[in-house]
Design a protein around this motif. Structure first.
Motif, short mmCIF file in Angstrom:
data_model
loop_
_atom_site.label_atom_id
_atom_site.label_comp_id
_atom_site.label_asym_id
_atom_site.label_seq_id
_atom_site.Cartn_x
_atom_site.Cartn_y
_atom_site.Cartn_z
N SER A 1 0.98 -1.22 0.01
CA SER A 1 0.04 0.08 -0.10
C SER A 1 1.00 1.38 -0.04
O SER A 1 0.65 2.40 -0.77
CB SER A 1 -0.80 -0.03 1.31
N GLU A 2 1.86 1.38 1.07
CA GLU A 2 2.68 2.04 0.89
C GLU A 2 3.69 2.63 -0.55
O GLU A 2 3.73 3.71 -0.63
CB GLU A 2 3.83 2.21 2.15
N LEU A 3 3.99 1.36 -0.99
CA LEU A 3 4.84 1.58 -2.20
C LEU A 3 3.89 2.14 -3.29
O LEU A 3 4.42 2.82 -4.15
CB LEU A 3 5.39 -0.03 -2.73
N ALA A 4 2.52 1.72 -3.44
CA ALA A 4 1.55 2.18 -4.53
C ALA A 4 1.59 3.64 -4.39
O ALA A 4 1.43 4.25 -5.42
CB ALA A 4 0.35 1.48 -4.24
N MET A 5 1.62 4.24 -3.15
CA MET A 5 1.42 5.83 -3.10
C MET A 5 2.70 6.33 -3.30
O MET A 5 2.73 7.46 -4.02
CB MET A 5 0.95 6.02 -1.49
N ALA A 6 4.07 5.70 -2.92
CA ALA A 6 5.29 6.42 -2.92
C ALA A 6 5.74 6.49 -4.50
O ALA A 6 6.61 7.05 -5.16
CB ALA A 6 6.29 5.75 -2.06
N ASP A 7 5.66 5.14 -5.24
CA ASP A 7 6.01 4.55 -6.66
C ASP A 7 5.08 3.86 -7.09
O ASP A 7 5.38 2.51 -7.25
CB ASP A 7 7.73 3.96 -6.36
N ALA A 8 4.01 4.55 -7.91
CA ALA A 8 3.09 3.46 -8.55
C ALA A 8 3.67 2.41 -9.54
O ALA A 8 3.29 1.39 -9.50
CB ALA A 8 1.95 4.33 -9.18
N GLU A 9 4.58 2.81 -10.14
CA GLU A 9 4.98 2.12 -11.40
C GLU A 9 5.82 0.70 -10.86
O GLU A 9 5.77 -0.28 -11.21
CB GLU A 9 5.94 2.84 -12.32
N ARG A 10 6.64 1.23 -9.81
CA ARG A 10 7.37 -0.09 -9.12
C ARG A 10 6.45 -1.11 -8.38
O ARG A 10 6.72 -2.25 -8.57
CB ARG A 10 8.33 0.31 -8.00
N ALA A 11 5.22 -0.56 -7.66
CA ALA A 11 4.34 -1.12 -7.05
C ALA A 11 3.61 -2.09 -8.25
O ALA A 11 3.48 -3.30 -8.02
CB ALA A 11 3.32 -0.37 -6.31
N LYS A 12 3.34 -1.56 -9.24
CA LYS A 12 2.63 -2.35 -10.44
C LYS A 12 3.59 -3.46 -10.75
O LYS A 12 3.09 -4.57 -11.27
CB LYS A 12 2.11 -1.41 -11.49
N ALA A 13 4.85 -3.09 -11.19
CA ALA A 13 5.86 -4.18 -11.49
C ALA A 13 5.90 -5.29 -10.48
O ALA A 13 5.94 -6.56 -10.87
CB ALA A 13 7.36 -3.57 -11.77
N VAL A 14 6.10 -4.94 -9.20
CA VAL A 14 5.89 -5.90 -8.09
C VAL A 14 4.48 -6.87 -8.24
O VAL A 14 4.64 -7.99 -8.30
CB VAL A 14 6.13 -5.41 -6.80
N SER A 15 3.44 -6.18 -8.26
CA SER A 15 2.08 -7.01 -8.31
C SER A 15 2.01 -7.85 -9.71
O SER A 15 1.61 -8.95 -9.52
CB SER A 15 0.93 -5.78 -8.34
N ALA A 16 2.64 -7.26 -10.67
CA ALA A 16 2.79 -8.18 -12.03
C ALA A 16 3.53 -9.41 -12.14
O ALA A 16 3.14 -10.38 -12.51
CB ALA A 16 3.31 -7.03 -13.19
N ARG A 17 4.69 -9.13 -11.22
CA ARG A 17 5.48 -10.36 -11.14
C ARG A 17 4.92 -11.38 -10.23
O ARG A 17 4.92 -12.70 -10.38
CB ARG A 17 6.80 -10.08 -10.69
N ALA A 18 4.15 -10.86 -9.12
CA ALA A 18 3.34 -11.80 -8.05
C ALA A 18 2.19 -12.40 -8.86
O ALA A 18 2.07 -13.74 -8.64
CB ALA A 18 2.74 -11.01 -6.94
N ALA A 19 1.49 -11.75 -9.84
CA ALA A 19 0.51 -12.26 -10.53
C ALA A 19 0.97 -13.38 -11.51
O ALA A 19 0.08 -14.38 -11.56
CB ALA A 19 -0.45 -11.23 -11.15
N ALA A 20 1.87 -13.05 -12.12
CA ALA A 20 2.54 -14.07 -13.01
C ALA A 20 3.05 -15.40 -12.26
O ALA A 20 2.78 -16.61 -12.76
CB ALA A 20 3.83 -13.46 -13.86
N TYR A 21 3.47 -15.15 -11.03
CA TYR A 21 4.07 -16.37 -10.44
C TYR A 21 2.78 -17.01 -10.02
O TYR A 21 2.61 -18.36 -10.05
CB TYR A 21 4.50 -15.67 -8.91
N ARG A 22 1.52 -16.58 -9.63
CA ARG A 22 0.42 -17.17 -9.24
C ARG A 22 -0.13 -17.97 -10.41
O ARG A 22 -0.89 -18.90 -10.24
CB ARG A 22 -0.66 -16.25 -8.57
N GLU A 23 -0.20 -17.25 -11.43
CA GLU A 23 -0.68 -17.92 -12.93
C GLU A 23 0.34 -19.10 -13.02
O GLU A 23 -0.30 -20.25 -13.42
CB GLU A 23 -0.79 -17.04 -13.95
N GLN A 24 1.43 -19.14 -12.97
CA GLN A 24 2.38 -20.12 -13.19
C GLN A 24 2.24 -21.22 -12.26
O GLN A 24 2.41 -22.58 -12.81
CB GLN A 24 3.68 -19.64 -13.54
N TYR A 25 2.15 -21.06 -11.11
CA TYR A 25 2.40 -22.17 -10.09
C TYR A 25 1.14 -22.39 -9.36
O TYR A 25 1.10 -23.52 -8.67
CB TYR A 25 3.58 -21.69 -9.23
#
Length: 222
Positions: free
Chosen positions: A72-96
């Motif tokens: 939540s804090e990262l999304a407010m401070a650095d939205a692009e980096r937060a999106k990248a982290v969230s995207a990597r997590a989503a890809a992980y959940r999709e794959q595994y």
């Protein structure tokens, strides 16, 4: 209210729990700093060294809460980096997700002997979604789980073979036993367990990938 890495049921005010967690982290980091000082050149962990950032490991609901708040804090401070982290997590959940040994909806790991055995072989080579593949650094370093905070230096543990030290396989490779013992890290595990007793249910471990979502559904305490 469902329990899991998105929802948290605790029996004390959230603000009080977070204060206690901050105290826990301070004590843990002090224990690490002392072990680093005592370990000297035998402790080779450095920023950008990422073998320990690969492979799934269980984290507590306290770890999960800390990670969700950090997202939540990262999304407010650095939205692009937060999106990248969230995207990597989503890809992980999709794959595994299809082989996840637990409830894929809540992210809670199974506790049956079969589930625990399956977890031994689950996503062993997968990078943690919090790991920035370009920099080799953790995007949520300050909120990292206790396992990450205690990995590297010698930490005493008990097993079927008896008592010994768990230590990063890259560290202390040429150290004498007395040097390993002198660099022992003594994490405040008892204090951590006291905080975990405030969660309902008391058990309910997950993994990092199920916590790293954008804050459309913020952690909730009840």
């Amino acid at each position: 209210m469902p329990s899991g890495p998105d929802r948290f049921e605790i029996d004390i005010p959230l603000t009080e729990l977070l204060v206690k967690d901050r105290e826990l982290i301070v004590r843990t980091d002090k224990a690490l700093a002392h072990a680093v000082q005592c370990g000297g050149e035998h402790l080779v962990c450095r920023p950008g060294c990422t073998p320990c950032c690969h492979g799934a490991f269980a984290i507590s609901q306290l770890d999960a809460l800390r990670l969700r708040l950090a997202m939540s804090e990262l999304a407010m401070a650095d939205a692009e980096r937060a999106k990248a982290v969230s995207a990597r997590a989503a890809a992980y959940r999709e794959q595994y997700g299809s082989s996840f040994p637990g409830d894929t909806a809540s992210g809670i790991l199974g506790t049956t002997p079969e589930a625990e055995a399956a977890f031994e072989d689950f996503a062993n080579d997968a990078a943690c979604p919090a790991l920035d593949p370009t920099s080799g650094r953790c995007d949520l370093y300050n909120a990292r789980p206790m396992t990450c905070r205690t990995f590297g230096p010698p930490v005493r543990h008990a097993s079927d073979a008896g008592e010994g030290f768990a230590v990063c396989e890259m560290c202390f490779t040429e150290a004498f036993p007395e040097e390993i013992e002198a660099a022992e890290m003594k994490p405040p595990f008892a204090e951590e367990q006291e905080l975990l007793r405030h969660f309902k249910p008391e058990s309910g471990e997950t993994i990092v990938a199920w916590c790293l979502k954008l804050p459309s559904d913020h952690p909730t305490a009840a």
